[in-house]
Every structure is written in structure tokens, then in C-alpha cells.
Design an enzyme around this catalytic site. Structure first.
Site, PDB file in Angstrom:
ATOM      1  N   LYS A 152      46.879  28.357  40.166  1.00  0.00           N
ATOM      2  CA  LYS A 152      47.030  28.311  38.713  1.00  0.00           C
ATOM      3  C   LYS A 152      47.250  29.763  38.287  1.00  0.00           C
ATOM      4  CE  LYS A 152      46.030  28.497  34.233  1.00  0.00           C
ATOM      5  NZ  LYS A 152      46.615  29.645  33.535  1.00  0.00           N
ATOM      6  N   HIS A 153      48.494  30.110  37.974  1.00  0.00           N
ATOM      7  CA  HIS A 153      48.814  31.480  37.620  1.00  0.00           C
ATOM      8  C   HIS A 153      48.710  31.684  36.110  1.00  0.00           C
ATOM      9  CE1 HIS A 153      49.972  35.382  38.746  1.00  0.00           C
ATOM     10  NE2 HIS A 153      50.826  35.094  39.706  1.00  0.00           N
ATOM     11  N   SER A 205      39.425  38.183  33.684  1.00  0.00           N
ATOM     12  CA  SER A 205      38.427  38.765  32.788  1.00  0.00           C
ATOM     13  C   SER A 205      37.031  38.249  33.112  1.00  0.00           C
ATOM     14  CB  SER A 205      38.772  38.429  31.341  1.00  0.00           C
ATOM     15  OG  SER A 205      38.591  37.042  31.096  1.00  0.00           O
ATOM     16  N   GLU A 226      36.729  38.202  41.127  1.00  0.00           N
ATOM     17  CA  GLU A 226      37.066  39.624  40.997  1.00  0.00           C
ATOM     18  C   GLU A 226      37.450  39.816  39.549  1.00  0.00           C
ATOM     19  OE1 GLU A 226      39.071  42.576  40.073  1.00  0.00           O
ATOM     20  OE2 GLU A 226      40.649  41.914  41.431  1.00  0.00           O
ATOM     21  N   CYS A 260      42.449  46.457  36.962  1.00  0.00           N
ATOM     22  CA  CYS A 260      40.990  46.355  36.927  1.00  0.00           C
ATOM     23  C   CYS A 260      40.343  47.542  37.627  1.00  0.00           C
ATOM     24  CB  CYS A 260      40.542  45.043  37.567  1.00  0.00           C
ATOM     25  SG  CYS A 260      41.250  44.752  39.201  1.00  0.00           S
ATOM     26  N   GLU A 357      36.225  47.252  28.558  1.00  0.00           N
ATOM     27  CA  GLU A 357      37.355  47.626  29.398  1.00  0.00           C
ATOM     28  C   GLU A 357      38.581  47.816  28.514  1.00  0.00           C
ATOM     29  OE1 GLU A 357      39.622  46.197  33.465  1.00  0.00           O
ATOM     30  OE2 GLU A 357      38.700  44.653  32.208  1.00  0.00           O
TER      31      GLU A 357
END
Length: 453
Positions: A152-153, A205, A226, A260, A357
């Protein structure tokens, strides 16, 4: 599902989402493929994975063009991403069998050992910032371990998602060993809950990671996450200031700052702060943004207009609370999703630039009087993905990297980067589990104890 070029802000192509019956059919087909694939000898898997790596290298130009058009990465970085995908394919092709060999454990029994067996179909939920690399660093070890995969992109890179599925087929892998689902984020839950899916991995996220972990936990399925990062870099008094500034800028501007593990917070000893600041700001200001196909350009546009606007809001919120702008911090004219290299100082607790972030080419500078103060600020974050230390004293650097900084990976005198040979992942709200190396391929296997009396 729309693919929009962030440089021209024009539509590339529209894609039709898979419907519920199509999703279920794909999952059934991938599960059926698993029962044959898991029996495939390592030598056959190795040959196919090498063919996949070769295919990536042969098509690197056109695949890079696709990356550029869907998420705005500059062309030379996009080519590098495809080459890295070929590397991880060949790395696991050559090493997977050794990584998954039975491990003999001496006991009083006739024989006792640990065997590593595939789990089945693994769902991978991937982001847009490295639309090929993030997928292939999962795909290569998962398939070499005998698992099958479903992707699932991110919704803004559907072209990349579909091409990856085609590449796997073109390399000669059996039908349905790796498939793409064109679905929305809200549909991920039903896929995780499907009994045919045995585990899930997500790069993205922290909120997305928490959501996926919650669903996976509710049905007792393995997950690897990750997630975000706000990587701190310590610049000690004995550092090579010009080299440190150059490498820190390279890390901050890689992929237009949308990484990231990009360096984001620069914590500098008071005695060298001004020297570092001057060189760092000079390099940031001189880094050009523009057409991602232009060889002279350092950064392209951000992936989407809304992401650029969200970043600017974080910057302006911090400035409104007292942060000082040293360069950048404005939205350029035009239709593209550009954001200029930006440097902030006087960043304090309570500001977005301190706690959140900043996913773009924005850097925060901190001046500290001691290493202890620097470590305290570095670790004063919910994230723990990567970190860096710059010092000519390698033993001091080793000590701070190993014992001082709370992160999954720490680099001394270089910026953090992933490498197929080394485990990759974070702590705290940067996630759990590891990708790459031996540790990565063993995340999605049944670590099975066998005892023969």
C-alpha cells in the site's frame, strides 16, 4: 487517486482505486502464491532477485524520471535511489541463505537448533519520500525469506507503486508473489485484519505508525515501524568546522529535506558556534532550488503544495515565539511546491521547531556551553532515529555515539544514511524493529525452535 507533478503542479495521471472485492481477490491470489513460493530453493530466489536488481539498473533513467514527476526529487538523487535499490536486491540475493541458516544450539538433546521459516503475506505501507528505496528495502529481504508481499503505497506516487509490481513480474518472479493495492489510508485497517495477512511494516509518520500498531496489536500480528525523526548533530570544539558544515548541509538538503534521517537540529559548542553558523548559513543560502531535472540544482520542490504550506506554518509559528531567521523562511512565487533552504536560531522549548519534525529544508541551530548540555538538548525529543557527532577525537565520538545519544543509529564525522549491510531503525516515537542486514530479514520469519531427543 491522482499523481500530480509538484514542479509544474499539473496532473500526471489518474488511477482507479481497487474496490473491496478486488482487494480480497488480490489477497487471496498472493496467499496462494505464498504456498508455492516458500518451497522455492534459495538458488532460484537468488537468481530472480539478481535479475530484479539488473532490471532496475537497466531502467534507472526512466524510473528516475517517474520519481521526479511524482514527488519532485532532483534527477541525480532519483538515479541514486534506483541504484541503491539494485544494491539491496543483490545484497540479499547473495546473503539471505546464510542469514537464514539453521543455528545449532548445544543442549543435552540429540539435536536442537533454531530454524527461520517465512510467515506468509506481509503488508507494507510505504511513504512517498523515497518511493522506490523504502519499498525495496522491505521487498528484497521479505521475498528472499520466502514471504510474499502486498504494497500500500502513498497516494501521491501510484505510478511508482504500479511500476514496482511490474518490475517484479518482469524479473521472472512467480505471478502474485508481490502485488500493489491502490487503496486509501482508511482501508489499511481491513487489510491488516484480513486473516491472510500475517504481518505489517510501515514507514511513515508517528501518528500513522501508532494507528497501524494499534490495529496489528488488536489482531496479534507482528509489526515493524520506521517513523519520524528530528535528528540532532553535535558539533564539538575540535571538529573540522568547514567539513562538518558541508556534511550537515548535505544531510539537511538531501531530498529537499524530506528525509526521516535528515539532520535537523545542529547543536554547536559555544566556542565554535559563530564559525559554524557563518559557514552553514553560507552553504544553505548558496544552495539553489529549481527544476529537478537541472544539473545545477541542489533541491527540487517539496512533494506537495499542502506539505510546503504546513512546513512554512511550523516555521512561522516558531518565529512568532522568538526564533530568529538567518535565511529563507518564505514561500516563493509560482505554482511549484518550492521552499527555500531555511536556518533558524534561538529555538526554544515550546516552539514547533524544537519539538516537531520539520519535513523540509529547514535547520535549527543551538548554542551550548558544554557537551553535557548538548546531549541534554539532543535527547530532549520524542524521536530517536538517527544522530551525529563531529569531532577529531574518535574515542570521544565513539563514547558519545554509543553511550550518550538516544537513537537507533549514530554516525561520527558523517551524516546518517541507510546501508543494506547495517541494521536500520529507531527508538522512542521513531518506531521499533529493524530493517536491512541480518536483523531486517529475521523480522518477518518464524524463529522456530526444533528439538530432537
Amino acid at each position: 487517486m491522482k499523481s500530480v507533478n509538484p514542479y509544474t503542479n499539473k496532473l500526471n495521471k489518474e488511477y482507479t482505486n481497487h474496490q473491496k472485492n478486488e482487494i480480497n481477490n488480490i489477497l487471496n491470489e498472493v496467499d496462494l502464491a505464498f504456498h508455492d513460493w516458500k518451497k522455492t530453493p534459495f538458488e532460484t530466489r537468488k537468481q530472480l532477485m539478481h535479475q530484479l536488481g539488473n532490471q532496475l539498473e537497466l531502467q534507472k533513467e526512466e524510473l528516475a524520471d517517474l520519481i521526479v514527476s511524482e514527488m519532485g526529487k532532483i534527477k541525480k538523487e532519483a538515479i541514486g535511489e534506483i541504484q541503491k535499490c539494485a544494491w539491496v536486491c543483490k545484497y540479499y540475493a547473495d546473503n539471505a541463505e546464510q542469514f537464514l541458516q539453521n543455528e545449532i544450539i548445544q543442549t543435552e538433546n540429540f539435536e536442537s537448533y533454531v530454524s527461520f521459516q517465512p510467515l506468509g503475506t506481509v503488508l507494507t505501507v510505504m511513504p512517498w519520500n523515497f518511493p522506490f528505496w523504502q519499498v525495496f528495502r522491505f521487498l528484497a529481504p521479505a521475498l528472499m525469506a520466502g514471504n510474499t508481499g502486498v504494497l500500500k503505497h502513498a497516494s501521491n506516487v501510484p505510478g511508482c507503486a504500479m511500476v514496482i509490481e511490474k518490475l517484479v513480474k518482469k524479473a521472472g518472479f512467480p505471478k502474485n508473489v508481490f502485488r500493489t493495492l491502490l487503496i486509501s489510508g482508511s482501508e489499511v485497517k481491513q487489510v491488516i485484519e484480513n486473516p491472510l495477512v500475517k504481518a505489517v511494516t510501515l514507514t511513515g509518520s508517528t501518528p500513522a505508525g501508532k494507528s497501524v500498531a494499534s490495529v496489528a496489536g488488536s489482531v496479534l500480528k507482528k509489526s515493524v515501524l520506521e517513523l519520524g525523526g528530528s535528528d540532532p548533530y553535535l558539533i564539538l570544539e575540535d571538529a573540522d568546522i568547514k567539513e562538518a558544515a558541508k556534511l550537515c548541509v548535505s544531510s539537511r538538503l538531501l531530498n529537499a529535506g524530506q528525509s526521516c534521517i535528515g539532520a535537523k537540529r545542529f547543536i554547536v559548542m559555544e566556542k565554535v558556534y559563530e564559525a559554524f553558523k557563518d559557514e552553514f548559513v553560507r552553504l544553505m543560502e548558496s544552495s539553489k532550488y529549481g527544476n529537478p531535472n537541472d544539473e545545477e540544482i541542489a533541491i527540487g520542490p517539496l512533494a506537495r503544495i499542502d506539505l510546503r504550506d504546513e512546513l512554512h506554518q511550523q516555521v512561522m509559528s516558531s518565529v512568532g515565539k522568538g526564533a530568529k531567521v538567518l535565511c529563507g523562511a518564505y514561500i516563493p512565487d509560482g505554482e511549484s511546491a518550492f521552499y527555500p533552504p531555511t536556518v533558524l536560531e534561538n529555538v526554544q522549548p515550546g516552539m514547533a521547531a524544537y519539538h516537531e519534525e520539520l519535513f523540509g529544508p529547514v535547520a535549527s541551530l543551538f548554542k551550548v556551553k558544554s557537551v553535557e548540555e548538548g546531549i541534554k538538548i539532543a535527547n530532549d525529543t520524542v524521536f530517536g532515529l538517527g544522530a551525529g557527532v563531529f569531532t577529531k577525537d574518535k574515542e570521544k565520538g565513539r563514547h558519545l555515539a554509543e553511550k550518550g545519544l538516544d537513537a537507533g543509529c549514530v554516525f561520527v564525522n558523517d551524516f546518517v544514511k541507510s546501508d543494506p549491510r547495517l541494521p536500520f531503525g529507531g527508538v522512542k516515537e521513531s518506531g521499533y524493529g529493524r530493517e536491512l542486514s541480518l536483523w531486517g530479514i529475521r523480522e518477518f520469519v518464524n524463529i522456530k525452535t526444533v528439538v530432537i531427543k
